[in-house]
Design a protein around this motif. Structure first.
Motif, mmCIF file in Angstrom:
data_model
loop_
_atom_site.group_PDB
_atom_site.id
_atom_site.type_symbol
_atom_site.label_atom_id
_atom_site.label_comp_id
_atom_site.label_asym_id
_atom_site.label_seq_id
_atom_site.Cartn_x
_atom_site.Cartn_y
_atom_site.Cartn_z
ATOM 1 N N LEU A 29 0.803 -1.212 0.000
ATOM 2 C CA LEU A 29 0.000 0.000 0.000
ATOM 3 C C LEU A 29 0.840 1.267 0.000
ATOM 4 O O LEU A 29 0.371 2.326 -0.421
ATOM 5 C CB LEU A 29 -0.926 0.015 1.225
ATOM 6 C CG LEU A 29 -1.961 -1.109 1.309
ATOM 7 C CD1 LEU A 29 -2.746 -1.002 2.601
ATOM 8 C CD2 LEU A 29 -2.896 -1.053 0.104
ATOM 9 N N ALA A 30 2.089 1.152 0.464
ATOM 10 C CA ALA A 30 2.908 2.355 0.629
ATOM 11 C C ALA A 30 3.994 2.502 -0.416
ATOM 12 O O ALA A 30 4.634 3.548 -0.497
ATOM 13 C CB ALA A 30 3.545 2.354 2.022
ATOM 14 N N GLY A 31 4.230 1.490 -1.222
ATOM 15 C CA GLY A 31 5.284 1.566 -2.220
ATOM 16 C C GLY A 31 6.658 1.327 -1.636
ATOM 17 O O GLY A 31 6.810 0.878 -0.499
ATOM 18 N N ASP A 32 7.676 1.640 -2.402
ATOM 19 C CA ASP A 32 9.070 1.417 -2.004
ATOM 20 C C ASP A 32 9.517 2.569 -1.116
ATOM 21 O O ASP A 32 10.069 3.572 -1.584
ATOM 22 C CB ASP A 32 9.937 1.317 -3.269
ATOM 23 C CG ASP A 32 11.400 1.047 -2.954
ATOM 24 O OD1 ASP A 32 11.770 0.987 -1.769
ATOM 25 O OD2 ASP A 32 12.184 0.901 -3.922
ATOM 26 N N ILE A 33 9.305 2.442 0.185
ATOM 27 C CA ILE A 33 9.582 3.548 1.101
ATOM 28 C C ILE A 33 11.082 3.837 1.208
ATOM 29 O O ILE A 33 11.486 4.968 1.473
ATOM 30 C CB ILE A 33 8.968 3.297 2.493
ATOM 31 C CG1 ILE A 33 9.536 2.021 3.119
ATOM 32 C CG2 ILE A 33 7.438 3.200 2.384
ATOM 33 C CD1 ILE A 33 9.053 1.793 4.563
ATOM 34 N N THR A 34 11.912 2.828 0.992
ATOM 35 C CA THR A 34 13.358 3.040 1.069
ATOM 36 C C THR A 34 13.846 3.905 -0.090
ATOM 37 O O THR A 34 14.567 4.895 0.106
ATOM 38 C CB THR A 34 14.105 1.697 1.066
ATOM 39 O OG1 THR A 34 13.615 0.871 2.113
ATOM 40 C CG2 THR A 34 15.607 1.917 1.244
ATOM 41 N N SER A 35 13.478 3.522 -1.303
ATOM 42 C CA SER A 35 13.921 4.290 -2.470
ATOM 43 C C SER A 35 13.326 5.685 -2.480
ATOM 44 O O SER A 35 13.994 6.667 -2.847
ATOM 45 C CB SER A 35 13.555 3.540 -3.763
ATOM 46 O OG SER A 35 14.241 2.303 -3.826
ATOM 47 N N THR A 36 12.062 5.801 -2.073
ATOM 48 C CA THR A 36 11.423 7.113 -2.033
ATOM 49 C C THR A 36 12.142 8.044 -1.060
ATOM 50 O O THR A 36 12.301 9.247 -1.320
ATOM 51 C CB THR A 36 9.943 6.982 -1.632
ATOM 52 O OG1 THR A 36 9.282 6.151 -2.588
ATOM 53 C CG2 THR A 36 9.254 8.334 -1.577
ATOM 54 N N ALA A 37 12.616 7.491 0.048
ATOM 55 C CA ALA A 37 13.267 8.305 1.073
ATOM 56 C C ALA A 37 14.699 8.676 0.707
ATOM 57 O O ALA A 37 15.190 9.737 1.117
ATOM 58 C CB ALA A 37 13.255 7.564 2.405
ATOM 59 N N THR A 38 15.375 7.826 -0.065
ATOM 60 C CA THR A 38 16.813 8.032 -0.271
ATOM 61 C C THR A 38 17.203 8.532 -1.650
ATOM 62 O O THR A 38 18.322 9.021 -1.833
ATOM 63 C CB THR A 38 17.574 6.713 -0.011
ATOM 64 O OG1 THR A 38 17.092 5.699 -0.923
ATOM 65 C CG2 THR A 38 17.373 6.243 1.421
ATOM 66 N N ILE A 39 16.311 8.428 -2.631
ATOM 67 C CA ILE A 39 16.660 8.775 -4.015
ATOM 68 C C ILE A 39 15.812 9.950 -4.493
ATOM 69 O O ILE A 39 14.577 9.916 -4.382
ATOM 70 C CB ILE A 39 16.433 7.566 -4.952
ATOM 71 C CG1 ILE A 39 17.172 6.324 -4.440
ATOM 72 C CG2 ILE A 39 16.870 7.911 -6.383
ATOM 73 C CD1 ILE A 39 18.673 6.461 -4.387
ATOM 74 N N PRO A 40 16.431 10.999 -5.049
ATOM 75 C CA PRO A 40 15.661 12.110 -5.601
ATOM 76 C C PRO A 40 14.702 11.622 -6.689
ATOM 77 O O PRO A 40 15.019 10.703 -7.457
ATOM 78 C CB PRO A 40 16.745 13.024 -6.187
ATOM 79 C CG PRO A 40 17.980 12.703 -5.403
ATOM 80 C CD PRO A 40 17.894 11.235 -5.108
ATOM 81 N N ALA A 41 13.552 12.240 -6.771
ATOM 82 C CA ALA A 41 12.497 11.786 -7.675
ATOM 83 C C ALA A 41 12.906 11.837 -9.138
ATOM 84 O O ALA A 41 12.425 11.038 -9.947
ATOM 85 C CB ALA A 41 11.232 12.611 -7.470
ATOM 86 N N THR A 42 13.793 12.765 -9.490
ATOM 87 C CA THR A 42 14.159 12.930 -10.902
ATOM 88 C C THR A 42 15.461 12.243 -11.286
ATOM 89 O O THR A 42 15.879 12.314 -12.439
ATOM 90 C CB THR A 42 14.281 14.424 -11.232
ATOM 91 O OG1 THR A 42 15.282 15.020 -10.376
ATOM 92 C CG2 THR A 42 12.951 15.131 -11.039
#
Length: 286
Positions: free
Chosen positions: A26-39
């Motif tokens: 339900l929350a997606g990849d919380i690790t990548s979202t937190a550590t990698i810039p969106a672009t």
């Protein structure tokens, strides 16, 4: 393997969607979202860390493209190709978060199917020089049968029936419950359409003779000795396809093939294949 037909798109999409839903929740990849810039974008390579036969590249591609259609996926080999340690299987360029989020699903499919293809190729090599073909069974991972049977084809094997719906296989329990080979075959022939083939499982030469007299299309010789297999081939004289099954392993399959049977089915191709070691290595980031 130029004549290998990939699985239909809807099967790829269904399998990949189910796997991504399981992994992302339900929350997606919380690790990548937190550590990698969106672009951020990156280039990565799928490499194999041991020799084998490749299968599953369309699924790996579908996994990353399901999250981002802009990701570039360039396969460097084809399903069915034998590869050595260190071979680059694919070059992937795109959003870094996407590559990280799809990584495990892509590698799980690729490793699993390549493992099946690799083991199948070993069985096929073991019967080289005989007329026997290696075929799979219904002993597959629930929900992944069509994909695993595709991997068998990638390894040079052939497919048995896909399910209970596309071929009549009268097994020992059918025979026991029907009161014998004869009644089981007669009922099946009366119920099945003219396009449906009928195979009967037998475990004695007497049952073989009965099946031959009934004119069935194929006969499964279950757990017969090598001597009985040779005798079965001689008695049949090409009147039906003969499939040997039971106790088949890489150590025994060559001797079984040498008896002259047409097919050898091995559940181990799908239920006991070890995943091939594949990895995703990042080459750059930006």
């Amino acid at each position: 393997m130029t004549d290998l037909i990939p699985p239909p798109e809807h099967l790829l999409e269904e399998a990949v969607t189910r796997a991504l839903r399981e992994d992302l929740g339900l929350a997606g990849d919380i690790t990548s979202t937190a550590t990698i810039p969106a672009t951020q974008t990156s280039e990565a390579r799928i490499v194999v860390r041991e020799p084998g036969v490749v299968a599953g590249l369309p699924l790996a591609q579908a996994a990353v493209r399901a999250l981002d259609t802009q990701v570039a996926f360039a396969a460097q080999v084809a399903d069915g190709d034998p590869v050595e340690t260190g071979t680059e299987l694919a070059l992937i360029t795109g959003n870094t978060r996407t590559l990280l989020s799809a990584e495990r699903v892509a590698l799980n499919f690729l490793g699993r199917l390549s493992g099946i293809a690799t083991l199948t190729a070993q069985y096929v090599a073991a019967v080289s020089g005989t007329q026997a073909r290696i075929t799979c069974t219904r002993k597959t991972t629930p929900g992944l049968r069509a994909l695993e049977k595709y991997a068998v084809r990638a390894g040079g094997g052939v497919n048995h029936r896909f399910g209970l719906f596309d071929g009549v296989l009268i097994k020992d329990n059918h025979v026991a419950a029907s009161g014998g080979v004869g009644p089981a075959v007669e009922r099946a022939r009366a119920a099945a359409g003219h396009m449906v083939r009928i195979e009967v499982e037998v475990d004695t030469l007497a049952q073989l003779d009965e099946a031959l007299a009934l004119g069935v299309d194929a006969i499964l010789l279950d757990n017969m000795s090598l001597d009985d297999l040779r005798e079965a081939v001689a008695r049949t004289g090409g009147r039906a396809l003969l499939e040997a099954s039971g106790g088949v392993s890489l150590e025994t399959v060559g001797a079984i093939a040498a008896t002259g049977v047409d097919l050898i089915s091995a559940g181990a191709l799908t239920h006991s294949a070890r995943c091939l070691d594949v990895a995703l290595d990042f080459a750059s980031g930006g």
